[in-house]
Design an enzyme around this catalytic site. Structure first.
Site, PDB file in Angstrom:
ATOM      1  CG  ASN A 198     -45.578  42.514  20.481  1.00 51.24           C
ATOM      2  OD1 ASN A 198     -45.830  41.708  19.613  1.00 51.24           O
ATOM      3  ND2 ASN A 198     -45.807  42.234  21.752  1.00 51.24           N
ATOM      4  CG  ASN A 220     -45.258  33.631  25.041  1.00 46.53           C
ATOM      5  OD1 ASN A 220     -45.197  34.551  24.233  1.00 46.53           O
ATOM      6  ND2 ASN A 220     -45.967  32.525  24.821  1.00 46.53           N
ATOM      7  CB  CYS A 256     -43.148  36.264  18.412  1.00 46.31           C
ATOM      8  SG  CYS A 256     -43.517  37.985  18.830  1.00 46.31           S
ATOM      9  N   GLY A 257     -44.389  37.228  15.245  1.00 49.56           N
ATOM     10  CA  GLY A 257     -44.108  38.025  14.064  1.00 49.56           C
ATOM     11  C   GLY A 257     -43.361  39.311  14.366  1.00 49.56           C
ATOM     12  CG  ASN A 294     -51.815  33.922  20.546  1.00 54.24           C
ATOM     13  OD1 ASN A 294     -51.293  34.365  21.557  1.00 54.24           O
ATOM     14  ND2 ASN A 294     -51.226  33.010  19.783  1.00 54.24           N
ATOM     15  CD  GLU A 320     -48.916  38.518  21.879  1.00 57.71           C
ATOM     16  OE1 GLU A 320     -48.076  37.588  21.998  1.00 57.71           O
ATOM     17  OE2 GLU A 320     -48.619  39.654  21.490  1.00 57.71           O
ATOM     18  NE  ARG A 321     -50.180  29.893  22.300  1.00 52.98           N
ATOM     19  CZ  ARG A 321     -50.091  28.678  21.801  1.00 52.98           C
ATOM     20  NH1 ARG A 321     -50.908  27.735  22.234  1.00 52.98           N
ATOM     21  NH2 ARG A 321     -49.197  28.386  20.879  1.00 52.98           N
ATOM     22  CB  CYS A 349     -50.280  40.212  18.229  1.00 54.24           C
ATOM     23  SG  CYS A 349     -49.990  38.437  17.980  1.00 54.24           S
ATOM     24  N   GLY A 350     -47.813  40.464  15.734  1.00 55.64           N
ATOM     25  CA  GLY A 350     -47.532  40.280  14.313  1.00 55.64           C
ATOM     26  C   GLY A 350     -48.254  39.105  13.694  1.00 55.64           C
ATOM     27  CB  THR A 351     -48.490  35.482  14.556  1.00 57.40           C
ATOM     28  OG1 THR A 351     -48.708  35.670  15.963  1.00 57.40           O
ATOM     29  CG2 THR A 351     -47.033  35.105  14.300  1.00 57.40           C
TER      30      THR A 351
END
Length: 260
Positions: free
Chosen positions: A14, A66, A75-76, A173, A191-192, A201-203
Site C-alpha cells: 500500500n 485517496n 487509512c491504517g 470498501n 478500495e473506494r 489495506c490496514g483498516t
C-alpha cells in the site's frame, strides 16, 4: 506550485506520497493536484497522499487523501507509514510510543525498525447480512467470506458491492476473505477512492480479522495475508459487537524521495 519535497513510503504494498506540511504551504484543497501526484503514469504514483501537519494535542496531525484527490476516512497502512515518516523526520523518536491525530480521532503508534504498530479506534457495531459483514474500523468495510480469494475477480465483484444500495450513499470498501489456515487468513481488498484492488489495506485487515472472529467465535489475533505481505491484527472482544485495544502491526518502509 513551488518546488516541493516529497517522500514515498509503502506498507505491505500500500504505497503513499508523503509531504511535511507543518508550514501549511501545500494546497490541501487542490483535488486535481493531489490526484495528479498519485497518478501512476503522469505523477509520482500512489494509492494515496498524506500531509503531516502540526497538532496542538498530539505529536502531529495526519491528513489522508485517496488517489482520486479527495480527503478520505482513516487509512491504517497510511497511519503506519506516516508514523515511520515522522520518525525519519525526527518529529518523534523510534522505540517510544507517541500519539497523532487523524480524521477518526487519536492514535497511538510505536516504530521499531521497519515494523510499526498502530492502535486503531474501537469498533462498536457489526452488521450481519446473508452476504457478509459490515463494520467501521475508521473506514467502512464490507467483508465477504469466500473459499479462495485468489479465484475472485476483485475488480468486478468489488465494484458491485462498493456501490451496493446497502451501503448508500457513500459506498464502502470491500474485502474478500478466506478461511483460517495455519494461523493465517488470506484477504484481498477493493478500495473506494482508488476504485480498484490494492495490494493491502490496514483498516480492511482489522475489519476482516474482527469479522473472522464474529464468524467463527474463535481467536483474538490473526495474521492477515495480503498480496503485498502480512499484517498482524490483535484485539479484545468486549462482546460480539464491541471491540477495543485493537492493534495493527506490520512493515512500513521508505522507498524514495524527490522534488516536485
Amino acid at each position: 506550485m513551488k518546488k516541493t519535497q516529497f517522500y514515498k513510503y509503502q506498507g505491505t504494498g500500500n504505497d503513499f506520497v508523503l509531504i511535511d506540511n507543518r508550514d501549511n504551504f501545500f494546497d490541501r484543497n487542490n483535488q486535481k493536484l493531489i490526484e495528479s501526484l498519485c497518478h501512476r503514469r503522469f505523477g509520482v504514483g500512489a494509492d494515496g497522499l498524506m500531509l503531516l501537519e502540526k497538532s496542538e494535542k498530539a505529536s502531529f496531525t495526519m491528513r489522508y487523501y485517496n488517489s482520486d484527490g479527495r480527503e478520505s476516512s482513516m487509512c491504517g497502512n497510511g497511519g503506519r507509514c506516516i508514523a515511520a515518516f515522522a520518525t525519519d523526520l525526527g518529529v518523534v523518536n523510534a522505540g517510544e510510543s507517541f500519539s497523532f491525530d487523524a480524521v477518526d480521532g487519536m492514535h497511538e503508534a510505536l516504530v521499531e525498525g521497519d515494523v510499526v504498530s498502530l492502535k486503531m479506534v474501537d469498533v462498536k457495531g457489526v452488521r450481519v447480512y446473508d452476504e457478509g459483514f459490515f463494520l467501521d474500523t475508521g473506514s467502512p468495510h464490507f467483508i465477504k467470506f469466500v473459499k479462495d480469494p485468489s479465484e475472485i475477480d476483485v475488480y468486478e465483484q468489488g465494484k458491485f458491492w462498493r456501490h451496493h444500495e446497502l451501503f448508500a450513499p457513500d459506498g464502502t470498501n470491500v474485502n474478500f476473505v478466506g478461511p483460517v489456515k495455519d494461523g493465517k487468513v488470506i484477504m484481498r481488498t477493493f478500495e473506494r477512492g482508488v476504485e480498484d484492488e490494492t495490494w493491502s489495506c490496514g483498516t480492511g485487515a482489522v475489519a476482516s480479522a474482527i469479522a473472522t472472529f464474529v464468524n467463527s467465535g474463535e481467536g483474538n489475533s490473526f495474521v492477515m495475508s495480503v498480496p503485498g505481505g502480512e499484517l498482524t491484527v490483535s484485539f479484545n472482544a468486549v462482546d460480539e459487537e464491541t471491540f477495543d485495544n485493537i492493534w495493527l502491526k506490520g512493515p512500513a518502509k521508505y522507498v524514495f524521495e524527490g522534488t516536485l
